[in-house]
Design an enzyme around this catalytic site. Structure first.
Site, PDB file in Angstrom:
ATOM      1  N   SER A  67      61.932  52.342  36.603  1.00  0.00           N
ATOM      2  CA  SER A  67      62.900  53.332  36.190  1.00  0.00           C
ATOM      3  C   SER A  67      63.873  52.842  35.122  1.00  0.00           C
ATOM      4  CB  SER A  67      63.709  53.794  37.403  1.00  0.00           C
ATOM      5  OG  SER A  67      64.414  52.687  37.962  1.00  0.00           O
ATOM      6  N   SER A 112      61.120  48.306  39.020  1.00  0.00           N
ATOM      7  CA  SER A 112      61.756  49.060  37.944  1.00  0.00           C
ATOM      8  C   SER A 112      62.215  48.259  36.732  1.00  0.00           C
ATOM      9  CB  SER A 112      62.937  49.856  38.491  1.00  0.00           C
ATOM     10  OG  SER A 112      62.464  51.034  39.051  1.00  0.00           O
ATOM     11  N   LYS A 142      71.910  49.542  32.358  1.00  0.00           N
ATOM     12  CA  LYS A 142      71.325  50.738  32.986  1.00  0.00           C
ATOM     13  C   LYS A 142      72.445  51.576  33.598  1.00  0.00           C
ATOM     14  CE  LYS A 142      67.587  51.726  36.343  1.00  0.00           C
ATOM     15  NZ  LYS A 142      66.584  51.083  37.212  1.00  0.00           N
TER      16      LYS A 142
HETATM   17  N1  GLN Z   1      58.991  53.226  41.452  1.00  0.00           N
HETATM   18  C1  GLN Z   1      59.691  52.786  42.616  1.00  0.00           C
HETATM   19  C2  GLN Z   1      60.419  53.925  43.250  1.00  0.00           C
HETATM   20  O1  GLN Z   1      60.437  54.988  42.684  1.00  0.00           O
HETATM   21  C3  GLN Z   1      60.599  51.637  42.288  1.00  0.00           C
HETATM   22  C4  GLN Z   1      61.911  52.040  41.775  1.00  0.00           C
HETATM   23  C5  GLN Z   1      62.815  50.896  41.419  1.00  0.00           C
HETATM   24  O2  GLN Z   1      62.425  49.723  41.395  1.00  0.00           O
HETATM   25  N2  GLN Z   1      64.072  51.250  41.192  1.00  0.00           N
HETATM   26  O3  GLN Z   1      60.979  53.792  44.298  1.00  0.00           O
END
Ligand code: GLN
Length: 524
Positions: free
Chosen positions: A171, A195, A76
């Site tokens: 994400s 994510s 990532k």
């Molecule tokens: N969807 C969550 C956020 O936007 C989790 C993001 C993540 O785990 N990086 O904060």
């Protein structure tokens, strides 16, 4: 060829049936053929071919470095990679070339793994769709599967080829798509509120969030330091376990990592569930849960019971506060984390010379998207002197109660929890972007965030296909540092479902991908 597991690929290298360079070239070809998925921000073709050639040599000499030697992987784009651009999918870091590798990247490279590229994400990992990236959204490879293509009319009544695709989740959507489409064997993501598990679930692969403190975060550009962990996205539980064995363990560069010596995670082929107690948290019957997920969840619990496990209902009463609590804690940490991006040290700097203040302000306005700026604003609001106690401290206390729910469930004799990973299957892109980023996260992360608040490990495993032909998954949540048990149970479950990952076969002349299942995917 990518249908085989990581260990099988390693065995094929050892037996001389395949070379790392051959495999690397195949992956590079797949990456090109699936470039429309937008899974990669940077493809590190030259680096990959060089590393693969070095692995060829080691196998020729009969001296592979380890089980990951020659295995293609992706990272990532919020992990630092030495001499390779690391953008966090943000204008703010575009052009930033880190001088060092994140510990997890270095550990994979030390084992001879071959880096294929950096994958797309929501800007600074803030999101749950992989739709908020300056490089554009990631498309779910399953949008092009035979099953979905046949049923897509139900999803898109006014189907038009350019918009009838579904999101990957996020994400770490680029990492999930890269593994699901077969362009690499394994990818790393990050997991702060879900994510890794969310996109893994939507893309029909395995997604592991390890215990907080088991895996180093040195070189992972932080989102919420008290919750961030590197996550593993793989095509099967065994592959995830293999990679965990390589990246886990103490790192002097990350004071939160445990000191204990970590043994490889070797999973038994036969696991006896008769001594296992599985908890079903009743509060996870959340509003909006699709009937299909409810059905596979119930079937999975029945299956475990039939196999000898004791299945009990547990109560985790503070679950319902998790979304609000996460929002306060996340934005507060974001506000302080993002302060470092001032245009002086890294990446983007606005060309304003009037004053330092004006330069800072223009840099941050031009460098961050609305989501990041919005979270900085909210976080600073919660941290204001007059609000600190009312919001931030209160959220800290609620977080403790959420963590205690897990402690109490495990103390009551439960070994592992079985829950959904998401409310439903992946949403069509055009529907998904109707909602704002915060609402989407609240919906997508409802079952995943609590594990981050409590620091416990969790894994999503594919469990079947929805009526629309899209993957569905279930989540197992374990006790802190009990990954061996968590992974073993997940492997048992994976065997029962016999879910077939998407296999990419060939590209048609007109550029359309023909992705078929190797055999029809079965559901629970
Ligand atoms: N969807 C969550 C956020 O936007 C989790 C993001 C993540 O785990 N990086 O904060």
């Amino acid at each position: 060829m990518l249908g085989i597991s990581l260990r099988e690929a390693a065995a094929a290298f050892r037996l001389g049936q395949l070379t790392p360079t051959e495999l690397c070239r195949k992956c590079l070809a797949f990456i090109r053929e699936t470039s429309f998925l937008n899974a990669y921000i940077t493809v590190t073709e030259d680096v990959a071919l060089k590393q693969a050639a070095e692995a060829d040599l080691r196998f020729d000499q009969g001296k592979p470095l380890g089980v990951l030697d020659g295995i293609p992987f992706a990272i990532k784009d919020n992990f630092s990679t030495k001499n390779i651009e690391t953008t966090c999918a943000s204008q703010m870091l575009k052009g930033y070339i880190p001088p060092y590798n994140a510990t997890v990247v270095q550990r994979l490279l030390d084992q001879g793994a071959v880096l294929m590229g950096k994958t797309n994400l929501d800007e600074f990992a803030m999101g749950s769709g992989s739709t908020d990236s300056i490089f554009g959204p990631v498309k779910n490879p399953w949008s092009y599967s035979k099953q979905f293509r046949e049923k897509r009319k139900a999803c898109f009544p006014d189907s038009n080829e350019s918009s009838d695709w579904v999101i990957t989740g996020g994400s770490s959507g680029g990492s999930a798509a890269s593994v699901s489409a077969g362009t690499c064997y394994v990818a790393l993501g990050s997991d702060t509120g879900g994510s890794t598990r969310n996109p893994a679930c939507h893309c029909g692969i395995v997604g592991l969030k390890p215990t907080y403190g088991l895996v180093s975060r040195h070189g992972l550009i932080p989102l919420v330091n008290s919750m961030d962990v590197p996550g593993i996205l793989a095509r099967c539980v065994d592959d995830a376990a293999t990679v965990l064995g390589v990246i886990a363990g103490h790192d002097p560069q990350d004071a939160t990592t445990i000191q204990d010596h970590i043994l490889p995670f070797t999973l038994p082929d036969v696991i006896d569930l008769s001594k296992l107690c599985v908890g079903i948290p009743k509060e996870y019957h959340a509003p909006g849960l699709s009937s299909e997920i409810l059905s596979i969840w119930t079937k999975a619990a029945d299956m475990m019971e039939k196999a000898g496990a004791k299945v009990v209902e547990v109560s985790m009463p503070h679950t319902r506060y998790s979304i609000v609590c996460y929002h306060v804690l996340c934005t507060a940490e974001v506000a302080s984390n993002m302060a470092r991006f001032d245009g002086l040290e890294y990446g983007h700097r606005a060309d304003i010379k009037d004053s330092t203040e004006a330069m800072y302000s223009a840099t941050r306005r031009g460098g961050f998207n609305d989501v990041v700026r919005g979270r900085i604003l909210s976080g600073n609001f919660f941290l204001l002197k007059q609000n600190y106690e009312k919001y931030f401290l209160k959220a800290q206390k609620v977080r403790r109660l959420i963590a205690d729910d897990f402690v109490n469930a495990f103390k009551s004799g439960v070994d592992i929890l079985l829950t959904p990973t998401t409310l439903g299957d992946a949403a069509p892109y055009l529907d998904f972007i109707q909602e704002d980023n915060r609402t989407r996260s609240a919906q997508e992360d409802v079952f995943t965030q609590c594990a981050n608040m409590a620091g416990v490990p969790a894994i999503t495993v594919p469990a079947g296909l929805s009526s629309r032909g899209l993957p569905l998954g279930l989540q197992f949540i374990g006790q802190a540092f009990c990954e061996q048990q968590l992974l073993s149970v997940a492997k048992w479950f994976e065997k029962q479902t016999n879910f077939c990952p998407l296999v990419l076969h060939k590209t048609h002349d007109n550029g359309h991908i023909d992705k078929r299942q190797s055999k029809s995917a079965s559901s629970l």
